[in-house]
Design a protein around this motif. Sequence first.
Motif, PDB file in Angstrom:
ATOM      1  N   ALA A 122       0.800  -1.226   0.000  1.00  0.00           N
ATOM      2  CA  ALA A 122       0.000   0.000   0.000  1.00  0.00           C
ATOM      3  C   ALA A 122       0.834   1.278   0.000  1.00  0.00           C
ATOM      4  O   ALA A 122       0.398   2.306  -0.529  1.00  0.00           O
ATOM      5  N   ASP A 123       2.034   1.247   0.573  1.00  0.00           N
ATOM      6  CA  ASP A 123       2.863   2.450   0.580  1.00  0.00           C
ATOM      7  C   ASP A 123       3.363   2.820  -0.814  1.00  0.00           C
ATOM      8  O   ASP A 123       3.855   3.935  -1.022  1.00  0.00           O
ATOM      9  N   GLN A 124       3.268   1.894  -1.756  1.00  0.00           N
ATOM     10  CA  GLN A 124       3.728   2.164  -3.121  1.00  0.00           C
ATOM     11  C   GLN A 124       2.634   2.779  -3.988  1.00  0.00           C
ATOM     12  O   GLN A 124       2.817   2.936  -5.197  1.00  0.00           O
ATOM     13  N   VAL A 125       1.527   3.130  -3.359  1.00  0.00           N
ATOM     14  CA  VAL A 125       0.422   3.791  -4.060  1.00  0.00           C
ATOM     15  C   VAL A 125       0.125   5.103  -3.341  1.00  0.00           C
ATOM     16  O   VAL A 125      -0.170   5.109  -2.143  1.00  0.00           O
ATOM     17  N   ILE A 126       0.220   6.202  -4.067  1.00  0.00           N
ATOM     18  CA  ILE A 126      -0.100   7.517  -3.519  1.00  0.00           C
ATOM     19  C   ILE A 126      -1.466   7.931  -4.056  1.00  0.00           C
ATOM     20  O   ILE A 126      -1.707   7.891  -5.267  1.00  0.00           O
ATOM     21  N   VAL A 127      -2.347   8.317  -3.138  1.00  0.00           N
ATOM     22  CA  VAL A 127      -3.725   8.654  -3.494  1.00  0.00           C
ATOM     23  C   VAL A 127      -3.902  10.165  -3.421  1.00  0.00           C
ATOM     24  O   VAL A 127      -3.687  10.781  -2.371  1.00  0.00           O
ATOM     25  N   ASP A 128      -4.306  10.745  -4.538  1.00  0.00           N
ATOM     26  CA  ASP A 128      -4.586  12.181  -4.603  1.00  0.00           C
ATOM     27  C   ASP A 128      -5.986  12.361  -5.170  1.00  0.00           C
ATOM     28  O   ASP A 128      -6.172  12.474  -6.381  1.00  0.00           O
ATOM     29  N   GLY A 129      -6.980  12.346  -4.288  1.00  0.00           N
ATOM     30  CA  GLY A 129      -8.362  12.401  -4.749  1.00  0.00           C
ATOM     31  C   GLY A 129      -8.699  11.141  -5.531  1.00  0.00           C
ATOM     32  O   GLY A 129      -8.527  10.024  -5.055  1.00  0.00           O
ATOM     33  N   ALA A 130      -9.162  11.330  -6.762  1.00  0.00           N
ATOM     34  CA  ALA A 130      -9.520  10.187  -7.603  1.00  0.00           C
ATOM     35  C   ALA A 130      -8.323   9.608  -8.349  1.00  0.00           C
ATOM     36  O   ALA A 130      -8.448   8.579  -9.015  1.00  0.00           O
ATOM     37  N   ARG A 131      -7.168  10.245  -8.240  1.00  0.00           N
ATOM     38  CA  ARG A 131      -5.992   9.788  -8.991  1.00  0.00           C
ATOM     39  C   ARG A 131      -5.069   8.960  -8.104  1.00  0.00           C
ATOM     40  O   ARG A 131      -4.806   9.309  -6.955  1.00  0.00           O
ATOM     41  N   LEU A 132      -4.572   7.862  -8.674  1.00  0.00           N
ATOM     42  CA  LEU A 132      -3.593   7.011  -8.007  1.00  0.00           C
ATOM     43  C   LEU A 132      -2.252   7.137  -8.719  1.00  0.00           C
ATOM     44  O   LEU A 132      -2.194   7.134  -9.951  1.00  0.00           O
ATOM     45  N   TYR A 133      -1.193   7.227  -7.939  1.00  0.00           N
ATOM     46  CA  TYR A 133       0.166   7.211  -8.479  1.00  0.00           C
ATOM     47  C   TYR A 133       0.876   5.955  -7.990  1.00  0.00           C
ATOM     48  O   TYR A 133       0.927   5.696  -6.779  1.00  0.00           O
ATOM     49  N   LEU A 134       1.422   5.186  -8.909  1.00  0.00           N
ATOM     50  CA  LEU A 134       2.271   4.055  -8.554  1.00  0.00           C
ATOM     51  C   LEU A 134       3.709   4.552  -8.481  1.00  0.00           C
ATOM     52  O   LEU A 134       4.158   5.287  -9.362  1.00  0.00           O
ATOM     53  N   VAL A 135       4.439   4.127  -7.451  1.00  0.00           N
ATOM     54  CA  VAL A 135       5.798   4.644  -7.253  1.00  0.00           C
ATOM     55  C   VAL A 135       6.769   3.503  -6.960  1.00  0.00           C
ATOM     56  O   VAL A 135       6.372   2.370  -6.675  1.00  0.00           O
ATOM     57  N   ASP A 136       8.055   3.834  -7.049  1.00  0.00           N
ATOM     58  CA  ASP A 136       9.164   2.958  -6.643  1.00  0.00           C
ATOM     59  C   ASP A 136       9.203   1.648  -7.433  1.00  0.00           C
ATOM     60  O   ASP A 136       8.774   0.592  -6.959  1.00  0.00           O
ATOM     61  N   PHE A 137       9.788   1.730  -8.620  1.00  0.00           N
ATOM     62  CA  PHE A 137       9.856   0.571  -9.514  1.00  0.00           C
ATOM     63  C   PHE A 137      11.241  -0.072  -9.530  1.00  0.00           C
ATOM     64  O   PHE A 137      11.639  -0.673 -10.526  1.00  0.00           O
ATOM     65  N   ASP A 138      11.960   0.032  -8.424  1.00  0.00           N
ATOM     66  CA  ASP A 138      13.331  -0.474  -8.369  1.00  0.00           C
ATOM     67  C   ASP A 138      13.418  -1.973  -8.656  1.00  0.00           C
ATOM     68  O   ASP A 138      14.433  -2.452  -9.167  1.00  0.00           O
ATOM     69  N   LEU A 139      12.373  -2.732  -8.318  1.00  0.00           N
ATOM     70  CA  LEU A 139      12.416  -4.184  -8.480  1.00  0.00           C
ATOM     71  C   LEU A 139      11.601  -4.670  -9.680  1.00  0.00           C
ATOM     72  O   LEU A 139      11.397  -5.879  -9.841  1.00  0.00           O
ATOM     73  N   TYR A 140      11.152  -3.762 -10.522  1.00  0.00           N
ATOM     74  CA  TYR A 140      10.347  -4.137 -11.688  1.00  0.00           C
ATOM     75  C   TYR A 140      11.058  -5.223 -12.491  1.00  0.00           C
ATOM     76  O   TYR A 140      12.266  -5.137 -12.757  1.00  0.00           O
ATOM     77  N   CYS A 141      10.300  -6.253 -12.856  1.00  0.00           N
ATOM     78  CA  CYS A 141      10.913  -7.385 -13.544  1.00  0.00           C
ATOM     79  C   CYS A 141       9.826  -8.206 -14.231  1.00  0.00           C
ATOM     80  O   CYS A 141       8.628  -7.946 -14.079  1.00  0.00           O
ATOM     81  N   GLU A 142      10.259  -9.212 -14.969  1.00  0.00           N
ATOM     82  CA  GLU A 142       9.329 -10.195 -15.514  1.00  0.00           C
ATOM     83  C   GLU A 142       9.075 -11.252 -14.447  1.00  0.00           C
ATOM     84  O   GLU A 142      10.019 -11.801 -13.871  1.00  0.00           O
ATOM     85  N   GLY A 143       7.802 -11.515 -14.182  1.00  0.00           N
ATOM     86  CA  GLY A 143       7.501 -12.486 -13.145  1.00  0.00           C
ATOM     87  C   GLY A 143       6.026 -12.830 -13.105  1.00  0.00           C
ATOM     88  O   GLY A 143       5.244 -12.440 -13.982  1.00  0.00           O
ATOM     89  N   ASP A 144       5.647 -13.549 -12.073  1.00  0.00           N
ATOM     90  CA  ASP A 144       4.272 -13.991 -11.876  1.00  0.00           C
ATOM     91  C   ASP A 144       3.424 -12.809 -11.402  1.00  0.00           C
ATOM     92  O   ASP A 144       3.697 -12.242 -10.339  1.00  0.00           O
ATOM     93  N   PRO A 145       2.388 -12.421 -12.155  1.00  0.00           N
ATOM     94  CA  PRO A 145       1.543 -11.296 -11.724  1.00  0.00           C
ATOM     95  C   PRO A 145       0.941 -11.497 -10.340  1.00  0.00           C
ATOM     96  O   PRO A 145       0.660 -10.523  -9.634  1.00  0.00           O
ATOM     97  N   GLY A 146       0.753 -12.755  -9.936  1.00  0.00           N
ATOM     98  CA  GLY A 146       0.192 -13.023  -8.620  1.00  0.00           C
ATOM     99  C   GLY A 146       1.069 -12.530  -7.487  1.00  0.00           C
ATOM    100  O   GLY A 146       0.587 -12.325  -6.368  1.00  0.00           O
ATOM    101  N   LEU A 147       2.348 -12.322  -7.750  1.00  0.00           N
ATOM    102  CA  LEU A 147       3.246 -11.834  -6.701  1.00  0.00           C
ATOM    103  C   LEU A 147       2.876 -10.418  -6.279  1.00  0.00           C
ATOM    104  O   LEU A 147       3.050 -10.041  -5.120  1.00  0.00           O
TER     105      LEU A 147
END
Length: 256
Positions: A230-255
């Motif tokens: 949850a800390d990787q999502v910033i909520v500004d009214g109706a808008r959501l910001y996804l942040v901190d992609f340091d570990l972005y990779c190919e993997g199982d979406p369920g993770l």
Amino acid sequence: MSITVIDPFSVAADAAMPFLARALNPVEVQHQFACHLSRLTGGKDTVALRTIRVTRYKPGRRCLIEYEVEVKRPGDSSTSITIVGKGRAKGLDQASYELLESLWNAGFGADSEDGISVPEPLGVIPELQMWFQRKVPGLAATQLLAAADGVALARRIAEAVYKLQQAGIPPYRRHTMADELRILHECLPLVAQMKPQWANRLDRVLAACDRLGAATPAPQCKGIHRDFYADQVIVDGARLYLVDFDLYCEGDPGLD
């Protein structure tokens, strides 16, 4: 006008990251911003540095610095914004900047119609061994999920991470079930050392994880956040910001 420098961690003394001394030098930073952050100014505006603040620091590894600036526009109008700079000891993280820029250009801009965005990438400054993004407004979802509309927010967060996984941004690394199990085998014994009374239970947990991992069908891999909470999502009214992609990779979406 004087420029305030707030460094509660004394990061400038970190021998593993000597570039931090320059990143806290107001004269140096002002010069580098003028040379490299043309995206912020559009080539016409000027940037006046106001405050430098170290907000996160892992000694010998990485550092996050916020720069409060005033962007002066023709006609004497101005806007105050905060720039976030990220640096690490092992070198300039060009890949993370390029990933953020790819996401920004793939429908995650500040004006995206679905209200799901990422911070605006602003540039890379090799001389400071850092890359920069605009700080987004809002609150971490962690602070809001327990509120009355928390269930609706959780659904929106699920939509946001699904959008990320469907974006098709090519990852430059892969994370498998074997990697996930390896992390558990490295970390849970450390917990057992701190809590010996849990050792037998942790052994059983690890054994169960190994069995589940072996029985789990191979996933249809996608680009995933891999550190999604949850800390990787910033909520500004109706808008959501996804942040901190340091570990972005190919993997199982369920993770995620």
